[in-house]
Motif scaffolding. Structure first.
Motif, PDB file in Angstrom:
ATOM      1  N   MET A  13       1.037  -0.854   0.053  1.00 17.07           N
ATOM      2  CA  MET A  13       0.009  -0.404   0.271  1.00 17.07           C
ATOM      3  C   MET A  13       1.194   1.333  -0.346  1.00 17.07           C
ATOM      4  SD  MET A  13      -3.048   0.388   2.402  1.00 17.07           S
ATOM      5  CE  MET A  13      -4.335  -0.478   2.545  1.00 17.07           C
ATOM      6  N   THR A  14       0.197   2.452  -0.659  1.00 16.64           N
ATOM      7  CA  THR A  14       1.094   3.395  -0.736  1.00 16.64           C
ATOM      8  C   THR A  14       1.001   4.411   0.522  1.00 16.64           C
ATOM      9  OG1 THR A  14      -0.427   4.949  -2.374  1.00 16.64           O
ATOM     10  CG2 THR A  14       0.903   3.561  -3.243  1.00 16.64           C
ATOM     11  N   PHE A  15       2.110   5.601   0.790  1.00 18.33           N
ATOM     12  CA  PHE A  15       1.596   6.172   2.242  1.00 18.33           C
ATOM     13  C   PHE A  15      -0.122   7.379   1.445  1.00 18.33           C
ATOM     14  CE2 PHE A  15       6.475   6.435   2.350  1.00 18.33           C
ATOM     15  CZ  PHE A  15       6.560   5.778   3.022  1.00 18.33           C
TER      16      PHE A  15
ATOM     17  N   ASN B 186      -3.633  -0.147  15.908  1.00 20.24           N
ATOM     18  CA  ASN B 186      -4.795  -0.865  14.833  1.00 20.24           C
ATOM     19  C   ASN B 186      -3.353  -0.090  13.881  1.00 20.24           C
ATOM     20  OD1 ASN B 186      -6.565  -2.381  15.274  1.00 20.24           O
ATOM     21  ND2 ASN B 186      -8.297  -0.776  16.127  1.00 20.24           N
ATOM     22  N   ILE B 187      -3.297   1.422  14.562  1.00 21.24           N
ATOM     23  CA  ILE B 187      -1.881   1.826  13.372  1.00 21.24           C
ATOM     24  C   ILE B 187      -0.535   1.679  13.554  1.00 21.24           C
ATOM     25  CG2 ILE B 187      -0.811   4.386  13.362  1.00 21.24           C
ATOM     26  CD1 ILE B 187      -3.194   5.965  14.392  1.00 21.24           C
ATOM     27  N   CYS B 188      -0.638   1.419  14.463  1.00 21.73           N
ATOM     28  CA  CYS B 188       0.847   0.301  14.763  1.00 21.73           C
ATOM     29  C   CYS B 188       0.878  -1.037  13.546  1.00 21.73           C
ATOM     30  CB  CYS B 188       1.085  -0.090  15.966  1.00 21.73           C
ATOM     31  SG  CYS B 188       2.113   0.690  17.423  1.00 21.73           S
TER      32      CYS B 188
ATOM     33  N   GLU C  20       2.854  -1.762   9.860  1.00 24.13           N
ATOM     34  CA  GLU C  20       3.628  -3.290   9.580  1.00 24.13           C
ATOM     35  C   GLU C  20       3.412  -3.800   9.081  1.00 24.13           C
ATOM     36  OE1 GLU C  20       5.806  -6.686  10.773  1.00 24.13           O
ATOM     37  OE2 GLU C  20       3.839  -5.812  11.316  1.00 24.13           O
ATOM     38  N   THR C  21       2.117  -4.204   9.320  1.00 31.10           N
ATOM     39  CA  THR C  21       1.655  -5.245   7.867  1.00 31.10           C
ATOM     40  C   THR C  21       1.932  -4.470   6.323  1.00 31.10           C
ATOM     41  OG1 THR C  21      -0.836  -4.256   7.846  1.00 31.10           O
ATOM     42  CG2 THR C  21       0.550  -6.784   9.068  1.00 31.10           C
ATOM     43  N   SER C  22       1.625  -3.224   6.026  1.00 30.85           N
ATOM     44  CA  SER C  22       1.761  -2.637   5.089  1.00 30.85           C
ATOM     45  C   SER C  22       3.134  -1.779   4.567  1.00 30.85           C
ATOM     46  CB  SER C  22       0.156  -1.429   4.959  1.00 30.85           C
ATOM     47  OG  SER C  22      -0.983  -2.117   5.280  1.00 30.85           O
TER      48      SER C  22
ATOM     49  N   PRO D  52       1.292   1.165  23.086  1.00 29.48           N
ATOM     50  CA  PRO D  52       1.248   0.369  22.467  1.00 29.48           C
ATOM     51  C   PRO D  52       2.339   0.169  21.219  1.00 29.48           C
ATOM     52  CG  PRO D  52      -1.130   1.743  22.413  1.00 29.48           C
ATOM     53  CD  PRO D  52       0.455   2.223  23.559  1.00 29.48           C
ATOM     54  N   TYR D  53       2.493  -1.226  20.472  1.00 32.14           N
ATOM     55  CA  TYR D  53       4.073  -1.341  19.373  1.00 32.14           C
ATOM     56  C   TYR D  53       3.698  -2.717  18.952  1.00 32.14           C
ATOM     57  CZ  TYR D  53       5.889  -4.364  22.817  1.00 32.14           C
ATOM     58  OH  TYR D  53       6.418  -5.976  23.415  1.00 32.14           O
ATOM     59  N   VAL D  54       4.407  -2.807  17.696  1.00 36.11           N
ATOM     60  CA  VAL D  54       4.021  -4.674  17.579  1.00 36.11           C
ATOM     61  C   VAL D  54       5.452  -4.140  16.863  1.00 36.11           C
ATOM     62  CG1 VAL D  54       3.181  -5.701  15.214  1.00 36.11           C
ATOM     63  CG2 VAL D  54       1.577  -4.065  16.119  1.00 36.11           C
ATOM     64  N   GLY D  55       5.848  -5.469  16.752  1.00 33.59           N
ATOM     65  CA  GLY D  55       7.296  -6.355  16.851  1.00 33.59           C
ATOM     66  C   GLY D  55       7.744  -7.484  17.972  1.00 33.59           C
TER      67      GLY D  55
END
Length: 151
Positions: A1-3, A27-29, A33-35, A58-61
């Motif tokens: 996905m583009t910015f 949800n933003i994280c 991270e996936t996009s 909140p974080y993902v990774g």
């Protein structure tokens, strides 16, 4: 996905009335991270009350031991003091870098302002050397402005 494709998705998350602020941040994280394939760790740090330190939000990774970061220490701590974006193309070249994982090669940190005060930041680590461009900075500034509206 583009910015440009991600921007309305970010707005959709931040304007969702049925989720809490922390759920929106997580949800933003997850979305980032996936996009974006070179966003390998995405998280938020926030000023910890009246203390001169940041607290992990909140974080993902990969899990991190760096749940509290003193102002001035590491890239995040420096952004808390400077109020400026900080792009690190090669973390090994930074003297004041806190290593979270041996796989991390680059980092970008963009502050979040509410009423002119730096209250936190988005922090992104990449396992790719020198991946961040000005487009990443502008996009993450947009994300931080959207996040500021929910804090």
């Amino acid at each position: 996905m583009t910015f440009s494709e991600l921007k309305p998705e970010i707005t959709k998350i931040t304007t969702n009335a049925s989720t809490t602020s922390d759920e929106k941040l997580l949800n933003i994280c997850k979305l980032l991270e996936t996009s974006v394939d070179y966003y390998n760790w995405v998280g938020f740090y926030f000023k910890n009350g009246d203390k001169h330190e940041l607290k992990l939000g909140p974080y993902v990774g990969e899990p991190t031991d760096h749940t509290i970061i003193p102002f001035g220490k590491g890239i995040c701590g420096q952004v808390a003091v400077s109020n400026q974006n900080f792009v690190v193309p090669d973390v090994k070249a930074q003297d004041n870098y806190i290593a979270c994982s041996i796989t991390v090669k680059a980092e970008i940190v963009v502050p979040i302002f509410v009423n002119g005060e730096n209250i936190g930041q988005i922090d992104i680590d990449s396992n790719t050397a020198d991946p961040f461009t000005e487009a990443d900075e502008r996009f993450l500034e947009f994300v931080c402005k959207e996040v500021a509206k929910i804090l």
